[in-house]
Design an enzyme around this catalytic site. Sequence first.
Site, short mmCIF file in Angstrom:
data_model
loop_
_atom_site.label_atom_id
_atom_site.label_comp_id
_atom_site.label_asym_id
_atom_site.label_seq_id
_atom_site.Cartn_x
_atom_site.Cartn_y
_atom_site.Cartn_z
N LYS A 1 8.76 -1.57 2.06
CA LYS A 1 9.49 -0.42 2.72
C LYS A 1 8.75 0.99 2.24
O LYS A 1 8.10 0.97 1.21
CB LYS A 1 11.01 -0.31 2.05
CG LYS A 1 11.29 -0.34 0.63
CD LYS A 1 11.09 1.31 0.18
CE LYS A 1 10.91 1.24 -1.30
NZ LYS A 1 10.14 2.46 -1.88
N ASP B 1 10.54 7.22 -0.35
CA ASP B 1 10.60 6.14 -1.31
C ASP B 1 11.87 5.55 -1.66
O ASP B 1 11.97 4.38 -2.04
CB ASP B 1 10.03 6.91 -2.57
CG ASP B 1 9.64 5.98 -3.65
OD1 ASP B 1 8.99 4.95 -3.75
OD2 ASP B 1 10.60 6.04 -4.82
N ARG C 1 3.71 9.21 -4.87
CA ARG C 1 5.02 9.38 -4.17
C ARG C 1 5.16 10.76 -3.88
O ARG C 1 6.26 11.14 -2.98
CB ARG C 1 6.15 8.72 -4.95
CG ARG C 1 6.40 7.26 -4.85
CD ARG C 1 7.29 6.72 -5.67
NE ARG C 1 6.67 6.53 -7.14
CZ ARG C 1 7.06 5.66 -7.78
NH1 ARG C 1 8.38 5.08 -7.77
NH2 ARG C 1 6.30 5.48 -9.00
N LEU D 1 1.01 -1.19 -0.06
CA LEU D 1 0.13 -0.15 0.09
C LEU D 1 0.79 1.03 0.04
O LEU D 1 2.12 0.98 0.20
CB LEU D 1 -0.91 -0.08 1.25
CG LEU D 1 -2.00 -0.92 1.35
CD1 LEU D 1 -2.43 -1.32 2.73
CD2 LEU D 1 -3.16 -0.49 0.24
#
Length: 393
Positions: free
Chosen positions: A122, A204, A192, A99
Amino acid sequence: MAMLLQITTFLQQYLYEKGHEQPKEPDALRIGILSTAMINSAALIRPAQTHGGVIVSAIASRNLQQAQEHAKKYGIPKAYGSYQELLDEPGIDAVYISLPNGMHGTWARKALEAGKHVLLEKPFTSNADEARQLVKLAQEKNLVLVEAFHWQFHPAAHSVKAILDSGKYGQVLRTYARMTTPTGSIPRSDIRWQFALGGGSLMDMTYVISSTRYFLDAGTPREVAEAKARPTREDPRVDEAMEATLRFDLNGRMVEGKIYSDMDRANVLGLIPRVWETPSIEIETEHAIIYFYNFMMPHLYHYIQIYDKRTGQTHTEKHYSGGPQWGTRGEPWWSTYRYQLEAFVDQVRGRVPPHWVTLESSIAQMETIDAIYEKSGLGKRLPTPESVDPPRV
């Protein structure tokens, strides 16, 4: 460049893993996927096809039709229109969570509360406070929880670590890790870039921190000496680039690690995208300079260049299988994700995996991210609020 590497991995896995499908064992681990993110194919679906001990048995999205389309595309038996529905399914042993960043902690917690083992993309959580709470819950539930730093499971990474640990080239003096992607390659509509979803280059491209810490065998840095963010035009809370200098105390020796992440890297002369800038790290020791090119996706291509200061000679190594930790296990065509899945299954089944990303390391990772954001003036990240309506992935 990072997105290009990901797309290339999809192709690599299709070409090399196709034909290596394995019949499934009767007690195969049944994994569900939370989200229909693009990463799923490379990170879990394709690798699972070549592992007899794993079945991807369900996928969930906040959009049922989207989940059904992905289930049909990849031959996944069940599709759900909510993440909780999948977690409530008793036949699922573990979940892979891909997610948006800001939702990682919340849904990992819900998965653990539902009794599922968790392979968590991550960054581990939004911040260190959330990480500590999540680790405590996993330990109380006696469930496997691991941050999916897939690159650390590859033999190339282990080979570089072994070179450093051997002492052949003396102690580490400094490191520099870089990860960039060319300007315009990530659409501004992408998650992002969204603060509420845990966006930003450091969140990110947190690989620059994980590689630094892994090769230094370090936890949280003693201090963040400097951190400079380049905020986005659209939202000054989001970093499109971050530079930082970290100082680690290694048994009384201070070692400096510089990092640079950039989701909007300027073209050379304004025209030429820097496609050659794959995620890489340079490590200087007393007697050598070691450069690990493309540490994030070494299964596609990598090299380990070692310049010996004493002789002036340079030699290059490449490692696609075996190595100091895997030994005879693994195949040259295995991706970093396939190695990671092998280790995950080992851990869930009570076997000792050749490599593991510890919960303590994930907490230290988030502590480092927090410290950099705070030093830069942007402040640490927060979990996605329940009031935010994220993309229906």
